[in-house]
Write an enzyme that holds these catalytic residues in place. Structure first.
Site, mmCIF file in Angstrom:
data_model
loop_
_atom_site.group_PDB
_atom_site.id
_atom_site.type_symbol
_atom_site.label_atom_id
_atom_site.label_comp_id
_atom_site.label_asym_id
_atom_site.label_seq_id
_atom_site.Cartn_x
_atom_site.Cartn_y
_atom_site.Cartn_z
ATOM 1 N N ASN A 1 -15.417 38.974 -14.651
ATOM 2 C CA ASN A 1 -14.499 40.085 -14.388
ATOM 3 C C ASN A 1 -13.146 39.727 -14.972
ATOM 4 O O ASN A 1 -12.788 38.551 -15.056
ATOM 5 C CB ASN A 1 -14.357 40.294 -12.877
ATOM 6 C CG ASN A 1 -13.436 41.460 -12.541
ATOM 7 O OD1 ASN A 1 -13.512 42.517 -13.167
ATOM 8 N ND2 ASN A 1 -12.548 41.275 -11.581
ATOM 9 N N GLU B 1 -16.994 37.312 -2.897
ATOM 10 C CA GLU B 1 -15.665 37.697 -2.380
ATOM 11 C C GLU B 1 -14.893 38.358 -3.516
ATOM 12 O O GLU B 1 -14.812 37.803 -4.616
ATOM 13 C CB GLU B 1 -14.877 36.461 -1.919
ATOM 14 C CG GLU B 1 -15.648 35.457 -1.083
ATOM 15 C CD GLU B 1 -16.192 36.073 0.194
ATOM 16 O OE1 GLU B 1 -15.521 36.958 0.754
ATOM 17 O OE2 GLU B 1 -17.300 35.686 0.604
ATOM 18 N N ASN C 1 -10.584 47.033 -22.904
ATOM 19 C CA ASN C 1 -11.188 45.690 -22.943
ATOM 20 C C ASN C 1 -12.552 45.730 -23.624
ATOM 21 O O ASN C 1 -12.893 44.827 -24.394
ATOM 22 C CB ASN C 1 -11.294 45.107 -21.536
ATOM 23 C CG ASN C 1 -9.986 44.472 -21.090
ATOM 24 O OD1 ASN C 1 -9.602 43.428 -21.611
ATOM 25 N ND2 ASN C 1 -9.292 45.110 -20.169
ATOM 26 N N GLN D 1 -2.680 40.786 -23.464
ATOM 27 C CA GLN D 1 -3.244 39.445 -23.273
ATOM 28 C C GLN D 1 -4.692 39.511 -22.792
ATOM 29 O O GLN D 1 -5.509 38.659 -23.136
ATOM 30 C CB GLN D 1 -2.380 38.624 -22.305
ATOM 31 C CG GLN D 1 -0.944 38.483 -22.761
ATOM 32 C CD GLN D 1 -0.830 38.002 -24.204
ATOM 33 O OE1 GLN D 1 -1.521 37.070 -24.611
ATOM 34 N NE2 GLN D 1 0.039 38.644 -24.975
ATOM 35 N N GLU D 2 -4.997 40.539 -21.987
ATOM 36 C CA GLU D 2 -6.395 40.726 -21.561
ATOM 37 C C GLU D 2 -7.305 40.799 -22.787
ATOM 38 O O GLU D 2 -8.395 40.215 -22.820
ATOM 39 C CB GLU D 2 -6.546 42.011 -20.735
ATOM 40 C CG GLU D 2 -5.812 41.986 -19.401
ATOM 41 C CD GLU D 2 -6.118 43.209 -18.546
ATOM 42 O OE1 GLU D 2 -7.246 43.727 -18.615
ATOM 43 O OE2 GLU D 2 -5.225 43.636 -17.799
ATOM 44 N N ASP E 1 -12.474 39.297 -6.205
ATOM 45 C CA ASP E 1 -11.419 38.631 -6.990
ATOM 46 C C ASP E 1 -11.210 37.160 -6.611
ATOM 47 O O ASP E 1 -10.106 36.631 -6.764
ATOM 48 C CB ASP E 1 -10.078 39.392 -6.879
ATOM 49 C CG ASP E 1 -10.165 40.786 -7.475
ATOM 50 O OD1 ASP E 1 -10.983 40.989 -8.398
ATOM 51 O OD2 ASP E 1 -9.419 41.680 -7.037
ATOM 52 N N LEU F 1 -18.710 44.888 -5.788
ATOM 53 C CA LEU F 1 -20.131 44.563 -5.982
ATOM 54 C C LEU F 1 -20.737 44.070 -4.671
ATOM 55 O O LEU F 1 -20.099 43.351 -3.915
ATOM 56 C CB LEU F 1 -20.300 43.454 -7.029
ATOM 57 C CG LEU F 1 -19.688 43.665 -8.406
ATOM 58 C CD1 LEU F 1 -20.228 42.606 -9.361
ATOM 59 C CD2 LEU F 1 -19.936 45.054 -8.941
ATOM 60 N N HIS G 1 -9.047 40.549 -14.351
ATOM 61 C CA HIS G 1 -8.137 41.098 -13.335
ATOM 62 C C HIS G 1 -6.701 40.967 -13.838
ATOM 63 O O HIS G 1 -6.318 39.920 -14.370
ATOM 64 C CB HIS G 1 -8.328 40.334 -12.015
ATOM 65 C CG HIS G 1 -7.495 40.914 -10.923
ATOM 66 N ND1 HIS G 1 -7.866 42.039 -10.227
ATOM 67 C CD2 HIS G 1 -6.289 40.551 -10.441
ATOM 68 C CE1 HIS G 1 -6.921 42.340 -9.359
ATOM 69 N NE2 HIS G 1 -5.949 41.450 -9.456
ATOM 70 N N ARG H 1 -15.509 49.154 -8.990
ATOM 71 C CA ARG H 1 -16.404 49.199 -7.831
ATOM 72 C C ARG H 1 -16.543 47.793 -7.272
ATOM 73 O O ARG H 1 -16.629 46.822 -8.043
ATOM 74 C CB ARG H 1 -17.819 49.664 -8.250
ATOM 75 C CG ARG H 1 -17.896 51.024 -8.859
ATOM 76 C CD ARG H 1 -17.760 52.135 -7.862
ATOM 77 N NE ARG H 1 -18.682 52.023 -6.739
ATOM 78 C CZ ARG H 1 -18.489 52.606 -5.551
ATOM 79 N NH1 ARG H 1 -17.399 53.311 -5.339
ATOM 80 N NH2 ARG H 1 -19.376 52.471 -4.587
HETATM 81 C C1 GAR Z 1 -7.530 46.388 -16.944
HETATM 82 O O1 GAR Z 1 -6.144 46.189 -16.806
HETATM 83 C C2 GAR Z 1 -8.285 45.465 -16.003
HETATM 84 O O2 GAR Z 1 -7.691 44.215 -15.860
HETATM 85 C C3 GAR Z 1 -8.226 46.253 -14.721
HETATM 86 O O3 GAR Z 1 -8.446 47.576 -15.102
HETATM 87 C C4 GAR Z 1 -7.947 47.774 -16.423
HETATM 88 C C5 GAR Z 1 -9.045 48.382 -17.258
HETATM 89 O O4 GAR Z 1 -8.566 48.758 -18.503
HETATM 90 N N1 GAR Z 1 -9.208 45.790 -13.782
HETATM 91 C C6 GAR Z 1 -8.972 45.706 -12.475
HETATM 92 O O5 GAR Z 1 -7.924 46.037 -11.949
HETATM 93 C C7 GAR Z 1 -10.139 45.166 -11.667
HETATM 94 N N2 GAR Z 1 -9.730 44.894 -10.329
HETATM 95 P P1 GAR Z 1 -9.569 49.148 -19.675
HETATM 96 O O6 GAR Z 1 -10.533 50.183 -19.106
HETATM 97 O O7 GAR Z 1 -8.657 49.769 -20.706
HETATM 98 O O8 GAR Z 1 -10.252 47.905 -20.145
#
Ligand code: GAR
Length: 219
Positions: free
Chosen positions: A110, A146, A17, A176-177, A148, A96, A112, A94
Site C-alpha cells: 500500500n 491493522e 500511482n 514522491q509517491e 496502515d 481490507l 500512504h 477500502r
Molecule cells: C494517493 O495520495 C495515495 O497515497 C492515497 O490516495 C491517493 C491516490 O491517488 N492513499 C491513501 O490515502 C490510502 N490511505 P491516485 O489515485 O492518483 O494514485
C-alpha cells in the site's frame, strides 16, 4: 535482470500511482506485468488510464456485497484467476479484511501519503498540515491486518511550510509517491525484500548515514 512479477492493482480514484507504475513498466524500469486493474468505483479515472494501455480492468462495486469479507473474497478470486503474485493498492480506499490479507500474506503493498506511523487513516496530508510538522512524506508498506501499520518498505520526505494547504502539500507528496512506488515493486521483483518481524530488510543496500534534513535550516 529480475523476473517479471505479476501485479493486480486496486484503485478507487484518479490512478496517478497506477500511471506511474504503468510508465515504469513501459520504460523497462520495472520488471512487472499488470494482469488486472480492479476498481470499487465505476467512475474511477484510473480505469480510463488502464484501458488506454490495453490493460484488463474490472469494476467490483463494494455496495453490492453483503459484507466486507464477501467483497474481499470476490477480489481474491479475480486476483487468483489472473495468477497475480503481488497486490498493489494504489489509492484503494477500502479497509481490507483478513480474507484478502491472509490470501496474499506479505504480498500486498500500500502507499500512504504520510510518514507512517504518523497520520494514518484518511486525509494524511491534512493531518500533517493541521499538526504543524516541518516534514511529511509518503510510505510504501506491506499490508497486515491493522490499517496502515504493516512493515515499512520505503519512505520519501518533503518539507511542510506554514502556508501549505492539504492540496499544496498533497501535490508535493504525490510527486514522491510516483517515484517510490515503482521502486518498492522493483525491489520486490528483484527478490530483495525480506520481512523479519516489523522490519523489511532490503538485500544489497549500502548504508548511507549522510542524508539529514533540518527545517527550518540551521543557517
Ligand atoms: C494517493 O495520495 C495515495 O497515497 C492515497 O490516495 C491517493 C491516490 O491517488 N492513499 C491513501 O490515502 C490510502 N490511505 P491516485 O489515485 O492518483 O494514485
Amino acid at each position: 535482470m529480475a523476473r517479471q512479477v505479476s501485479l493486480g492493482v486496486l484503485i478507487s480514484g484518479s490512478g496517478t500511482n497506477l500511471q506511474a507504475i504503468i510508465d515504469a513498466v513501459e520504460a523497462k524500469r520495472l520488471d512487472a506485468a499488470i494482469r488486472v486493474v480492479v476498481s470499487n468505483r465505476a467512475d474511477a479515472y484510473g480505469l480510463v488510464r488502464a484501458k488506454k494501455h490495453n490493460l484488463p480492468t474490472k469494476t467490483l462495486d463494494h455496495k453490492k456485497f453483503p459484507s466486507r469479507e464477501a467483497f474481499d473474497q470476490a477480489l481474491v478470486e479475480i486476483l487468483q484467476a489472473r495468477s497475480v503474485e503481488l497486490v498493489v493498492l494504489a489509492g484503494f480506499m477500502r479497509l481490507l479484511s483478513p480474507v484478502l490479507v491472509k490470501a496474499f500474506s506479505n504480498r500486498i503493498m500500500n502507499i500512504h501519503p504520510s510518514l507512517l506511523p504518523s497520520f494514518p487513516g484518511l486525509h494524511g496530508q491534512k493531518q500533517a498540515v493541521d499538526y504543524g510538522v516541518r516534514f511529511s512524506g509518503c510510505t510504501v508498506h506491506f499490508v497486515n491486518e491493522e490499517c496502515d501499520q504493516g512493515p515499512v518498505i520505503i519512505q520519501a520526505i518533503v518539507p511542510v511550510f506554514p502556508e501549505d494547504t492539504e492540496e499544496s502539500l498533497g501535490a508535493r507528496i504525490l510527486k514522491q509517491e510516483h517515484r517510490i512506488y515503482p521502486r518498492a515493486i522493483q525491489l520486490y521483483a528483484e527478490g530483495r525484500l525480506r520481512v523479519v518481524g516489523r522490519k523489511v530488510l532490503v538485500d544489497g543496500l549500502e548504508k548511507d548515514e549522510s542524508p539529514v534534513l533540518v527545517h527550518p535550516p540551521l543557517r
